[in-house]
Write an enzyme that holds these catalytic residues in place. Structure first.
Site, PDB file in Angstrom:
ATOM      1  N   LYS A 127      -1.586 -53.922   6.313  1.00 58.52           N
ATOM      2  CA  LYS A 127      -1.483 -54.997   7.315  1.00 58.52           C
ATOM      3  C   LYS A 127      -1.404 -54.402   8.718  1.00 58.52           C
ATOM      4  CE  LYS A 127       0.497 -58.162   3.965  1.00 58.52           C
ATOM      5  NZ  LYS A 127       1.709 -58.653   3.280  1.00 58.52           N
TER       6      LYS A 127
ATOM      7  N   GLN B 122       8.056 -58.680   4.416  1.00 55.84           N
ATOM      8  CA  GLN B 122       7.422 -58.383   3.130  1.00 55.84           C
ATOM      9  C   GLN B 122       8.364 -58.766   1.986  1.00 55.84           C
ATOM     10  OE1 GLN B 122       4.183 -57.299   2.758  1.00 55.84           O
ATOM     11  NE2 GLN B 122       4.494 -57.605   0.565  1.00 55.84           N
TER      12      GLN B 122
ATOM     13  N   ASP C 102       3.083 -66.137   8.104  1.00 54.49           N
ATOM     14  CA  ASP C 102       2.913 -66.207   6.648  1.00 54.49           C
ATOM     15  C   ASP C 102       2.941 -67.662   6.161  1.00 54.49           C
ATOM     16  OD1 ASP C 102       2.381 -63.954   5.164  1.00 54.49           O
ATOM     17  OD2 ASP C 102       4.465 -63.247   5.141  1.00 54.49           O
TER      18      ASP C 102
END
Ligand code: NDP
Length: 289
Positions: free
Chosen positions: A55, A99, A122
């Site tokens: 990422k 994460q 997200d």
């Protein structure tokens, strides 16, 4: 000879990343801020480390600023919440990615809710989930967003199609079902308690497999000509002890029956990062940065 068109997620993701990089370059030319993505990783799980590394790498390649925070596995919840609060206030940070999974001592729900919804690239914050339900503007989780993009690459107007989503997680199955509903598909969500899963799958013009069960979905479960989107990423042992990645669909069998199908790897996986960067750019644009 197989009938299915194999949907190239790598190429689709590259096109989105190029578009994002182009928009960032033009922002920079007019003196506007570059989008900033902060990634937070707690612990040393190798798969999570590898996802976060990719990422950050892609973010930098697209011209974003990336702020990496790697914290030890014994990090306390209060410390993580304090870091998120400071990133929420930081004007150079437009997107915050925590994460998952987080270590057991940290309440993931509380952490997700602590991210400023305007930086929740997200799309996991309850406010953004609610906006997906109610149709308001917000961030949509990246994996289902990527799946929809791939579906529309072969079926630009999916209204009226029978869609079956196998899996009902908050990060994939449920938002996927909402997105397909928003496209006016007739949506069925299947899960571990579904009776006669094969016949439910056989109804699908669009079948999205997000259950995390290696190659469980068989060729005989697929309606001829269907679009099959395989979200699963499962590591299985291959020849001579080497491991390899497979999806939730028996790809070789299914490609004989489906009209279009995503491979694993090279299907949905690359789209997730592409959509994350697109969401981050949008967060920056919305912030007027
Ligand atoms: P979860 O484990 O959170 O959810 C799995 C879902 O599948 C649950 O709703 C579960 O049902 C359902 N399920 C499990 N077993 C069966 C079964 N035998 N029959 C029917 N339904 C079943 O997984 P995620 O949604 O997080 O991920 C799903 C897969 O997608 C995984 O392989 C994951 O690695 C992959 N993934 C890939 C991403 C990418 O970028 N390509 C991103 C995120 C995930 P129930 O609710 O009843 O328990």
């Amino acid at each position: 000879m197989s009938g299915a068109r194999v949907i190239d997620g790598q190429a689709a993701a590259a096109a989105i990343l190029a578009e994002v990089a182009g928009r960032i370059a033009s922002r920079k030319r007019r003196g506007a801020t570059a989008p900033g993505l902060a990634t937070l990783l707690v612990g040393d799980d190798p798969a999570s480390q590898s996802y976060v590394r990719s990422k950050n790498k892609r973010a930098s390649e697209a011209g974003m600023r990336s702020f990496e925070h790697a914290l030890p596995a014994n990090t306390g919840e209060a410390e993580l919440l304090a870091l998120i609060a400071s990133l929420n206030r930081d004007a150079a940070v437009h997107g915050i990615l925590v994460q998952l999974p987080l270590p057991a001592q940290i309440d993931s729900g509380r952490v997700i809710e602590s991210v400023d919804p305007a930086k929740d690239v997200d799309g996991f914050h309850p406010l953004n989930q609610g906006r997906l339900l109610s149709g308001g503007p917000g961030f949509v989780p990246c994996t289902p967003l990527g799946c929809l993009h791939l579906i529309k690459s072969v079926l630009p107007a999916p209204a009226g199609a029978e869609a079956v989503v196998v899996g009902r997680s908050n990060i994939v199955g449920k938002p996927m079902a909402q997105l397909l509903l928003r496209e006016s598909c007739t949506v069925t969500v299947a899960h571990s308690k579904t009776r006669d899963l094969p016949s439910v799958c056989r109804r699908a013009d669009i079948l999205v497999a997000a259950l995390g069960r290696p190659r469980m979905i068989q060729a005989g479960w697929i309606k001829p000509g269907a679009i099959v989107i395989d979200v699963g990423i499962n590591r299985v042992s291959g020849a001579q002890g080497a491991s390899r990645l497979v999806g939730d669909v028996d790809f070789e069998g299914a490609r004989e029956i489906a009209g279009a199908i995503t491979p694993v790897p090279g299907g949905v996986g690359p789209m997730t990062i592409a959509m994350l960067l697109r969401n981050t750019l949008e967060a920056c644009e919305r912030a007027g940065g």
